[in-house]
Motif scaffolding. Structure first.
Motif, PDB file in Angstrom:
ATOM      1  N   ALA A 111      49.688  30.571  37.237  1.00  0.00           N
ATOM      2  CA  ALA A 111      49.379  31.745  38.057  1.00  0.00           C
ATOM      3  C   ALA A 111      49.245  32.982  37.173  1.00  0.00           C
ATOM      4  N   GLU A 112      50.163  33.094  36.201  1.00  0.00           N
ATOM      5  CA  GLU A 112      50.113  34.246  35.285  1.00  0.00           C
ATOM      6  C   GLU A 112      48.824  34.211  34.456  1.00  0.00           C
ATOM      7  N   ALA A 113      48.478  33.024  33.941  1.00  0.00           N
ATOM      8  CA  ALA A 113      47.242  32.885  33.155  1.00  0.00           C
ATOM      9  C   ALA A 113      46.026  33.228  34.018  1.00  0.00           C
ATOM     10  N   GLY A 114      46.037  32.797  35.239  1.00  0.00           N
ATOM     11  CA  GLY A 114      44.923  33.101  36.157  1.00  0.00           C
ATOM     12  C   GLY A 114      44.828  34.593  36.445  1.00  0.00           C
ATOM     13  N   ARG A 115      45.988  35.212  36.613  1.00  0.00           N
ATOM     14  CA  ARG A 115      45.999  36.653  36.876  1.00  0.00           C
ATOM     15  C   ARG A 115      45.421  37.409  35.679  1.00  0.00           C
ATOM     16  N   LYS A 116      45.859  37.028  34.473  1.00  0.00           N
ATOM     17  CA  LYS A 116      45.362  37.702  33.276  1.00  0.00           C
ATOM     18  C   LYS A 116      43.860  37.464  33.092  1.00  0.00           C
ATOM     19  N   THR A 117      43.442  36.240  33.345  1.00  0.00           N
ATOM     20  CA  THR A 117      42.005  35.928  33.225  1.00  0.00           C
ATOM     21  C   THR A 117      41.206  36.748  34.233  1.00  0.00           C
ATOM     22  N   GLY A 118      41.718  36.866  35.429  1.00  0.00           N
ATOM     23  CA  GLY A 118      41.055  37.670  36.458  1.00  0.00           C
ATOM     24  C   GLY A 118      40.985  39.138  36.058  1.00  0.00           C
ATOM     25  N   GLN A 119      42.052  39.674  35.502  1.00  0.00           N
ATOM     26  CA  GLN A 119      42.069  41.072  35.068  1.00  0.00           C
ATOM     27  C   GLN A 119      41.064  41.285  33.940  1.00  0.00           C
ATOM     28  N   ALA A 120      41.069  40.332  33.008  1.00  0.00           N
ATOM     29  CA  ALA A 120      40.136  40.460  31.882  1.00  0.00           C
ATOM     30  C   ALA A 120      38.686  40.419  32.381  1.00  0.00           C
ATOM     31  N   ALA A 121      38.437  39.537  33.311  1.00  0.00           N
ATOM     32  CA  ALA A 121      37.073  39.440  33.849  1.00  0.00           C
ATOM     33  C   ALA A 121      36.699  40.720  34.582  1.00  0.00           C
ATOM     34  N   LYS A 122      37.628  41.261  35.303  1.00  0.00           N
ATOM     35  CA  LYS A 122      37.389  42.501  36.063  1.00  0.00           C
ATOM     36  C   LYS A 122      37.097  43.642  35.087  1.00  0.00           C
ATOM     37  N   GLN A 123      37.892  43.706  34.033  1.00  0.00           N
ATOM     38  CA  GLN A 123      37.672  44.755  33.030  1.00  0.00           C
ATOM     39  C   GLN A 123      36.304  44.562  32.345  1.00  0.00           C
TER      40      GLN A 123
END
Length: 148
Positions: free
Chosen positions: A120-132
Motif C-alpha cells: 500500500a505504501e509503495a502504491g501510494r508513493k508511486t501514485g504521488q510520483a505519477a501525480k507529480q
C-alpha cells in the motif's frame, strides 16, 4: 446201671458244658462289641479327617479366590492409570500442536499485514510520483505554449 451211668455222665457233661458255652458266648459277645466299637471309632476318625480335609480345601479355595480378586483389582488399577497417563499425554500433545498452529497463524497474519502495508505504501508513493510527473508535464507544456 449202664443207663444210669450214661445219664449221670450226660448230666455231668451238660452241667460242665453249659458254663463253657456261656463263657464262649460272653467272649464272642465281648469280641463283637469290641469290633463294633473299633469300627465306630475308625468311622468317626475318618469322618473327622474328611471334614478337616474339606475345610482345608475350602479355605485354600477362598484364599486363592481372594488372591485372584486382588490381582485383578491391581491389574485394573494399573490399566486405568496407564490410560490416564496416555490420555494426559495426548491432551498435552494436542495443546502443544494447537499452540504451534495458533502461533504459526499469527505469524502468517502478521507477515501478510506487513506485506499489505508495504504494498500500500509503495502504491501510494508511486501514485504521488505519477501525480507529480503529470503536474510537472502540465507545467512544462504550459510554459512552452505561453508567449514569452
Amino acid at each position: 446201671m449202664l443207663v444210669v451211668r450214661s445219664i449221670v455222665l450226660a448230666s455231668l457233661g451238660l452241667a460242665l458244658g453249659l458254663p463253657a458255652v456261656r463263657a464262649a458266648e460272653s467272649v464272642g459277645t465281648a469280641a463283637a462289641s469290641a469290633a463294633r466299637q473299633t469300627g465306630h471309632a475308625v468311622a468317626e476318625a475318618g469322618r473327622k479327617t474328611g471334614h478337616a480335609a474339606a475345610e482345608a480345601g475350602r479355605e485354600t479355595g477362598h484364599a486363592a479366590a481372594e488372591v485372584g480378586r486382588k490381582t485383578g483389582h491391581a491389574a485394573a488399577r494399573a490399566g486405568r492409570a496407564t490410560g490416564h497417563v496416555a490420555a494426559e499425554a495426548g491432551r498435552a500433545t494436542g495443546h502443544v500442536a494447537a499452540e504451534a498452529g495458533r502461533a504459526t497463524g499469527h505469524a502468517g497474519a502478521e507477515a501478510g499485514r506487513a506485506t499489505g502495508h508495504a504494498a500500500a505504501e509503495a502504491g501510494r508513493k508511486t501514485g504521488q510520483a505519477a501525480k507529480q510527473g503529470v503536474q510537472k508535464a502540465k507545467g512544462s507544456a504550459a510554459r512552452a505554449s505561453s508567449p514569452g
